[in-house]
Design a protein around this motif. Structure first.
Motif, PDB file in Angstrom:
ATOM      1  N   ASN A 139       0.841  -1.206   0.000  1.00  0.00           N
ATOM      2  CA  ASN A 139       0.000   0.000   0.000  1.00  0.00           C
ATOM      3  C   ASN A 139       0.874   1.253   0.000  1.00  0.00           C
ATOM      4  O   ASN A 139       1.085   1.892   1.039  1.00  0.00           O
ATOM      5  CB  ASN A 139      -0.926  -0.002   1.220  1.00  0.00           C
ATOM      6  N   SER A 140       1.365   1.620  -1.168  1.00  0.00           N
ATOM      7  CA  SER A 140       2.302   2.743  -1.259  1.00  0.00           C
ATOM      8  C   SER A 140       1.667   4.068  -0.853  1.00  0.00           C
ATOM      9  O   SER A 140       2.315   4.904  -0.200  1.00  0.00           O
ATOM     10  CB  SER A 140       2.844   2.862  -2.687  1.00  0.00           C
ATOM     11  N   ASP A 141       0.415   4.299  -1.220  1.00  0.00           N
ATOM     12  CA  ASP A 141      -0.231   5.568  -0.884  1.00  0.00           C
ATOM     13  C   ASP A 141      -0.371   5.743   0.619  1.00  0.00           C
ATOM     14  O   ASP A 141      -0.093   6.815   1.174  1.00  0.00           O
ATOM     15  CB  ASP A 141      -1.599   5.671  -1.554  1.00  0.00           C
ATOM     16  N   ARG A 142      -0.807   4.681   1.300  1.00  0.00           N
ATOM     17  CA  ARG A 142      -0.918   4.756   2.760  1.00  0.00           C
ATOM     18  C   ARG A 142       0.456   4.967   3.386  1.00  0.00           C
ATOM     19  O   ARG A 142       0.607   5.753   4.323  1.00  0.00           O
ATOM     20  CB  ARG A 142      -1.542   3.484   3.308  1.00  0.00           C
ATOM     21  N   ARG A 156       3.045   6.394   2.101  1.00  0.00           N
ATOM     22  CA  ARG A 156       3.503   7.764   1.843  1.00  0.00           C
ATOM     23  C   ARG A 156       2.906   8.737   2.862  1.00  0.00           C
ATOM     24  O   ARG A 156       3.602   9.588   3.419  1.00  0.00           O
ATOM     25  CB  ARG A 156       3.117   8.175   0.423  1.00  0.00           C
ATOM     26  N   GLU A 198       9.066   6.228  -2.959  1.00  0.00           N
ATOM     27  CA  GLU A 198       8.922   6.823  -4.292  1.00  0.00           C
ATOM     28  C   GLU A 198       9.754   6.091  -5.335  1.00  0.00           C
ATOM     29  O   GLU A 198       9.672   6.396  -6.524  1.00  0.00           O
ATOM     30  CB  GLU A 198       9.349   8.300  -4.261  1.00  0.00           C
TER      31      GLU A 198
END
Length: 209
Positions: A177-180, A182, A208
């Motif tokens: 879950n890259s968005d979470r 970040r 990123e």
């Protein structure tokens, strides 16, 4: 005198004489029940010999004598986690029961560390043993992990919250879950003290990549 006897027991354990070491440690636990490190050594001896249930008995004996002794609780967490995994119980019922017991006994200053340890245990269970097709699915255990991170944030000192944000962000990276991740790393970056800023920036950069 008893400290010298304890050193003798540890020497016997190092030289492979587990029977004598166990006998001496049992004697000391009876006569010096208030000394926490004694139970830790007895627990480690049994655990290193692959005697997990006997190690748990030592832990329970120690916790009955000195229920506020933090290091013994954390030894119990690791042991119960291993027992749960060995039994195929990936929701970690035995370990989580031990966690809940600890929150009622340890000092308020380390309750956040108990919740953090619970979060890490659930994360390991989800990442190392589960996926979307298992029962339980990895996402369900990750949700429990997130709740433990939230409890950690609520109970930890304000100056350490950035470390919890980073740990929860790493968990989200492991879950894909890259968005979470970040968002959590940015939260950490906003509150991190100067000495930890490089660590937070590094985590922000990694997500990123």
């Amino acid at each position: 005198v008893w400290r010298t006897v304890l050193e003798g027991a540890l020497l016997e354990a190092r030289t492979g004489n587990e029977v004598m070491a166990r006998r001496v440690l049992k004697y000391l636990m009876h006569h010096v029940p208030w000394y926490g490190p004694l139970y830790l050594e007895a627990y480690k001896l049994e655990k290193n010999l692959g005697r997990s249930h006997e190690a748990l008995e030592v832990v329970e004996r120690g916790l009955a004598a000195i229920p506020r002794y933090g290091p013994l609780w954390f030894g119990a967490f690791r042991l119960c986690e291993e027992l749960d995994h060995a039994a195929g119980h990936y929701l970690l019922p035995q370990a989580m029961a031990m966690i809940d017991r600890a929150t009622l006994c340890v000092s308020k200053e380390i309750i956040w560390k108990v919740h953090l340890e619970a979060a890490h245990m659930l994360e390991r269970s989800a990442v190392e043993y589960l996926n979307s097709t298992t029962d339980p699915p990895a996402d369900a255990v990750m949700d429990l992990c997130r709740k433990r991170f939230a409890m950690t944030i609520l109970t930890c000192p304000p100056n350490l919250r950035w470390k919890v944000w980073l740990a929860s962000g790493r968990m989200e990276v492991a879950a894909g879950n890259s968005d979470r991740a970040r968002g959590l790393f940015l939260r950490a970056h906003r509150v991190v003290p100067d000495k930890g800023r490089a660590v937070a920036l590094l985590e922000c950069a990694r997500v990123e990549e």
